[in-house]
Design a protein around this motif. Sequence first.
Motif, PDB file in Angstrom:
ATOM      1  N   PRO A 176       0.875  -1.117  -0.128  1.00  0.00           N
ATOM      2  CA  PRO A 176       0.243   0.082  -0.005  1.00  0.00           C
ATOM      3  C   PRO A 176       0.928   1.136   0.076  1.00  0.00           C
ATOM      4  O   PRO A 176       0.604   2.056  -0.628  1.00  0.00           O
ATOM      5  N   GLY A 177       1.990   1.161   0.702  1.00  0.00           N
ATOM      6  CA  GLY A 177       2.994   2.444   0.636  1.00  0.00           C
ATOM      7  C   GLY A 177       3.227   2.750  -0.722  1.00  0.00           C
ATOM      8  O   GLY A 177       3.611   3.650  -0.975  1.00  0.00           O
ATOM      9  N   THR A 178       3.393   1.751  -1.592  1.00  0.00           N
ATOM     10  CA  THR A 178       3.936   1.777  -2.887  1.00  0.00           C
ATOM     11  C   THR A 178       3.057   2.428  -3.843  1.00  0.00           C
ATOM     12  O   THR A 178       3.306   3.350  -4.480  1.00  0.00           O
ATOM     13  N   VAL A 179       1.634   2.178  -3.447  1.00  0.00           N
ATOM     14  CA  VAL A 179       0.617   2.759  -4.111  1.00  0.00           C
ATOM     15  C   VAL A 179       0.471   4.164  -3.835  1.00  0.00           C
ATOM     16  O   VAL A 179       0.252   5.004  -4.720  1.00  0.00           O
ATOM     17  N   MET A 180       0.620   4.496  -2.856  1.00  0.00           N
ATOM     18  CA  MET A 180       0.604   5.949  -2.199  1.00  0.00           C
ATOM     19  C   MET A 180       1.660   6.797  -2.765  1.00  0.00           C
ATOM     20  O   MET A 180       1.427   7.786  -3.492  1.00  0.00           O
ATOM     21  N   SER A 181       2.651   6.180  -3.064  1.00  0.00           N
ATOM     22  CA  SER A 181       4.040   7.162  -3.445  1.00  0.00           C
ATOM     23  C   SER A 181       3.823   7.049  -4.855  1.00  0.00           C
ATOM     24  O   SER A 181       4.055   8.229  -5.335  1.00  0.00           O
ATOM     25  N   ARG A 182       3.469   6.019  -5.955  1.00  0.00           N
ATOM     26  CA  ARG A 182       3.310   6.109  -7.014  1.00  0.00           C
ATOM     27  C   ARG A 182       2.080   7.144  -7.327  1.00  0.00           C
ATOM     28  O   ARG A 182       2.211   7.845  -8.378  1.00  0.00           O
ATOM     29  N   LEU A 183       0.838   7.246  -6.493  1.00  0.00           N
ATOM     30  CA  LEU A 183      -0.218   8.028  -7.004  1.00  0.00           C
ATOM     31  C   LEU A 183       0.297   9.400  -6.777  1.00  0.00           C
ATOM     32  O   LEU A 183      -0.089  10.196  -7.553  1.00  0.00           O
ATOM     33  N   SER A 184       1.022   9.731  -5.820  1.00  0.00           N
ATOM     34  CA  SER A 184       1.590  11.190  -5.564  1.00  0.00           C
ATOM     35  C   SER A 184       2.425  11.570  -6.675  1.00  0.00           C
ATOM     36  O   SER A 184       2.272  12.658  -7.086  1.00  0.00           O
ATOM     37  N   ARG A 185       3.510  10.655  -7.250  1.00  0.00           N
ATOM     38  CA  ARG A 185       4.276  11.009  -8.114  1.00  0.00           C
ATOM     39  C   ARG A 185       3.376  11.145  -9.521  1.00  0.00           C
ATOM     40  O   ARG A 185       3.510  12.055 -10.260  1.00  0.00           O
ATOM     41  N   ALA A 186       2.301  10.365  -9.731  1.00  0.00           N
ATOM     42  CA  ALA A 186       1.525  10.413 -11.048  1.00  0.00           C
ATOM     43  C   ALA A 186       0.802  11.749 -11.032  1.00  0.00           C
ATOM     44  O   ALA A 186       0.577  12.321 -11.864  1.00  0.00           O
TER      45      ALA A 186
END
Length: 165
Positions: free
Chosen positions: A134-144
């Motif tokens: 889930p942390g990877t989801v949040m960081s990818r979403l923020s960068r996207a």
Amino acid sequence: MQDDGNSLVACIPRLRRYARALLGDRASADDLVQDTMERGWRKLSSWHRDSDMRPWLFGIMHNLHVDRLRQPSLQTEELGAEPQQSTPHTDRLEIRDMQAALQQLPAEQREVLLLVALEEMTYQEVAAVLQIPPGTVMSRLSRARERLRLLMLGQAPVTTLKVVK
């Protein structure tokens, strides 16, 4: 079994919408949805009846998409399709610009952004679909989101690499 088949069919519109946004090409998206439905039907016995079918099908779609990307002969063109509905000229241009900007995002960022924003999945559901934390989801979403914002403003996103020792 018939109820399961109906649940499977009920997911088609959302699968099509996600596939079209992900691929930017209507024909390739429809092929991906068809393959997803076929595999989902064959593997219906592996779906847990007490869970939501949608993330399970999106997981199948994600895996099929990744498999296709690994096969160079099956890669699709990265051009967005024009919207089918009749809209004012400026709206069509904005939609075209958004499609083009989405296609410029790295695939892993585009997938997360579309699953959260378009399909309204929770971070946990996205993590399960893409098989990432889930942390990877949040960081990818923020960068996207940041990259998409810059692209829509006509600014090239700045890539900074941090040296980790």
